[in-house]
Design an enzyme around this catalytic site. Structure first.
Site, short mmCIF file in Angstrom:
data_model
loop_
_atom_site.label_atom_id
_atom_site.label_comp_id
_atom_site.label_asym_id
_atom_site.label_seq_id
_atom_site.Cartn_x
_atom_site.Cartn_y
_atom_site.Cartn_z
N HIS A 108 0.84 -1.21 0.00
CA HIS A 108 0.00 0.00 0.00
C HIS A 108 0.87 1.25 0.00
O HIS A 108 2.03 1.23 0.43
CB HIS A 108 -0.95 0.02 1.21
CG HIS A 108 -0.28 0.42 2.49
ND1 HIS A 108 -0.11 1.74 2.87
CD2 HIS A 108 0.28 -0.32 3.49
CE1 HIS A 108 0.51 1.79 4.03
NE2 HIS A 108 0.78 0.56 4.43
N CYS A 109 0.29 2.35 -0.50
CA CYS A 109 0.93 3.67 -0.40
C CYS A 109 -0.08 4.60 0.27
O CYS A 109 -0.88 4.15 1.09
CB CYS A 109 1.37 4.17 -1.78
SG CYS A 109 0.05 4.33 -3.00
N TRP A 110 -0.05 5.87 -0.05
CA TRP A 110 -0.93 6.82 0.64
C TRP A 110 -2.38 6.69 0.19
O TRP A 110 -3.29 6.53 0.98
CB TRP A 110 -0.43 8.25 0.43
CG TRP A 110 -1.39 9.33 0.80
CD1 TRP A 110 -1.83 10.33 0.01
CD2 TRP A 110 -2.05 9.53 2.07
NE1 TRP A 110 -2.73 11.14 0.68
CE2 TRP A 110 -2.87 10.66 1.95
CE3 TRP A 110 -2.03 8.84 3.28
CZ2 TRP A 110 -3.66 11.14 2.99
CZ3 TRP A 110 -2.82 9.31 4.34
CH2 TRP A 110 -3.61 10.45 4.19
N TYR A 137 -3.28 3.98 2.49
CA TYR A 137 -3.23 4.26 3.93
C TYR A 137 -4.38 5.19 4.35
O TYR A 137 -4.86 5.11 5.48
CB TYR A 137 -1.88 4.90 4.28
CG TYR A 137 -1.74 5.30 5.73
CD1 TYR A 137 -1.54 4.34 6.72
CD2 TYR A 137 -1.80 6.64 6.11
CE1 TYR A 137 -1.42 4.70 8.06
CE2 TYR A 137 -1.68 7.01 7.44
CZ TYR A 137 -1.49 6.03 8.41
OH TYR A 137 -1.38 6.40 9.73
#
Length: 367
Positions: A108-110, A137
């Site tokens: 995952h990223c932002w 996130y």
């Protein structure tokens, strides 16, 4: 292999069995992250700033080209780091009775955008089974805030400062009672002296992440929501951190099991607990509350410390904290119906724990 996108609920379920890779920058990860996730940054903090500036001031294509310059030289290292992580996860064996799916990772990223897409593509190309989080996130943070809104029954463990409440909480957990240790998560014991002997406090966001996981684990174990979990009675602030308002409101409307221990017994306990700390740290802690303590009491308390008379110093401070706790305790609606006083002769963890369990049992039968 095909990269599979997951909702936050699906993602967290699989996260119990597979490595979670946070590909945001190191600064983002350090500020707060999904508990248990491993940092595998696609960009450094500086690189992220450059790519972000190009995206805003030029265009998406330019930002991607700059990002590819950074990404290309890191590909082999990132794959090797993930291989090592997976090997460690596999060594741990079955989780919840299930074997770890071979070469499966969660990324995952932002916001579930280009960073996670890039790393997911690389790992998928190499042969990993890759899952990504829809919304990234940010979706996790929305899930965190939702946990504090869910109805949950609490048994609030109360008592004046020096009652050994944290020790009782730990003993309750040993005896199989559901417990969430707010001060343990916050790395702070709540008073001006609360940071002594503790690790640095997490950021507010990370505190909320950890607390949400603890609440979710309890509600997953007891889905009917009727089984209460023990929490220590706290002010809304624990050191530099704040208990989320929605959770705080619920805490204030649940039964309080108050360890009623004599003043001198609590004073003896505190003297032993904190008396060995450096004079400078004790004095600095007193100075932090001098406006509320008052000039004369502050001067007298510090004087006792400098004269190695810790007990008389704490006598002054304990009277101050007792007044503050009484005010907080009484500032509850329907207090007479919520308060269950438990007379205790001393700070005797095992005996007091048994008395708490007995008091809760009686209270539940009369409800």
């Amino acid at each position: 292999m095909a990269i599979k996108k997951l909702t936050i609920e699906e993602f967290l379920q699989l996260a119990k069995r597979h490595p979670v890779l946070d590909v945001r920058s190191p600064g983002e990860y350090t500020h707060a992250h999904i508990p248990g996730a491993t940092s595998l940054p696609l960009f450094s903090d500086e690189e992220r700033a450059v790519v972000g500036t190009a995206y805003k001031q030029q265009n998406r294509e330019k930002a991607i080209k700059i990002g590819l310059d950074y990404f290309g030289v890191k590909m082999r290292r990132m794959v090797e780091e993930v291989e090592a992580l997976f090997a460690d996860a596999k060594k741990k064996g079955p989780v919840d009775g299930e074997m770890v799916e071979e070469k499966a990772v969660l990324v995952h990223c932002w916001r579930g955008g280009m960073r996670s897409a890039g790393v997911a593509w690389l790992l998928d190309l190499y042969g990993f089974k890759v899952y990504t989080l829809v919304g990234g996130y940010k979706a996790y943070r929305n899930w965190v805030l939702q946990q504090f809104e869910k109805p949950c029954n609490f048994s609030i463990l109360g008592g004046y400062t020096g009652s050994g409440k944290t020790l009782v909480l730990k003993e309750l957990k040993v005896k199989g009672q559901p417990v969430i240790d707010l001060e343990g998560i916050a790395h702070h014991k709540g008073s001006a002296f609360g940071a002594m002997g503790e690790l640095p406090q997490p950021k507010q966001e990370m505190f909320e992440n950890l607390l949400a996981v603890a609440l979710a684990e309890h509600l997953n174990k007891y889905p009917d929501g009727n089984t209460p979990v023990f929490l220590e009675d706290e002010s809304q602030r624990i050191g530099n951190l704040t208990i989320p308002p929605a959770l705080w409101v619920q805490m204030r409307s649940n039964p309080v099991y108050f360890l009623d221990i004599p003043f001198e017994e609590r004073l003896n306990y505190l003297t032993e607990e904190y008396g060995s700390f450096e004079k400078e740290k004790l004095v600095n802690a007193i100075i932090r509350i001098q406006k509320r303590l008052g000039g004369l009491d502050t001067k007298t308390a510090i004087g006792h410390i400098l004269e190695d008379n810790v007990k008389e110093c704490f006598r002054i401070l304990l009277k101050y904290y007792d007044k503050g706790y009484t005010k907080g305790l009484e500032n509850r609606e329907n207090l007479p119906a919520l308060l269950n006083k438990i007379p205790c002769l001393s700070v005797d963890t095992k005996n007091n724990t048994q008395q708490v369990i007995h008091a809760v049992s009686i209270s539940e039968k009369t409800m």
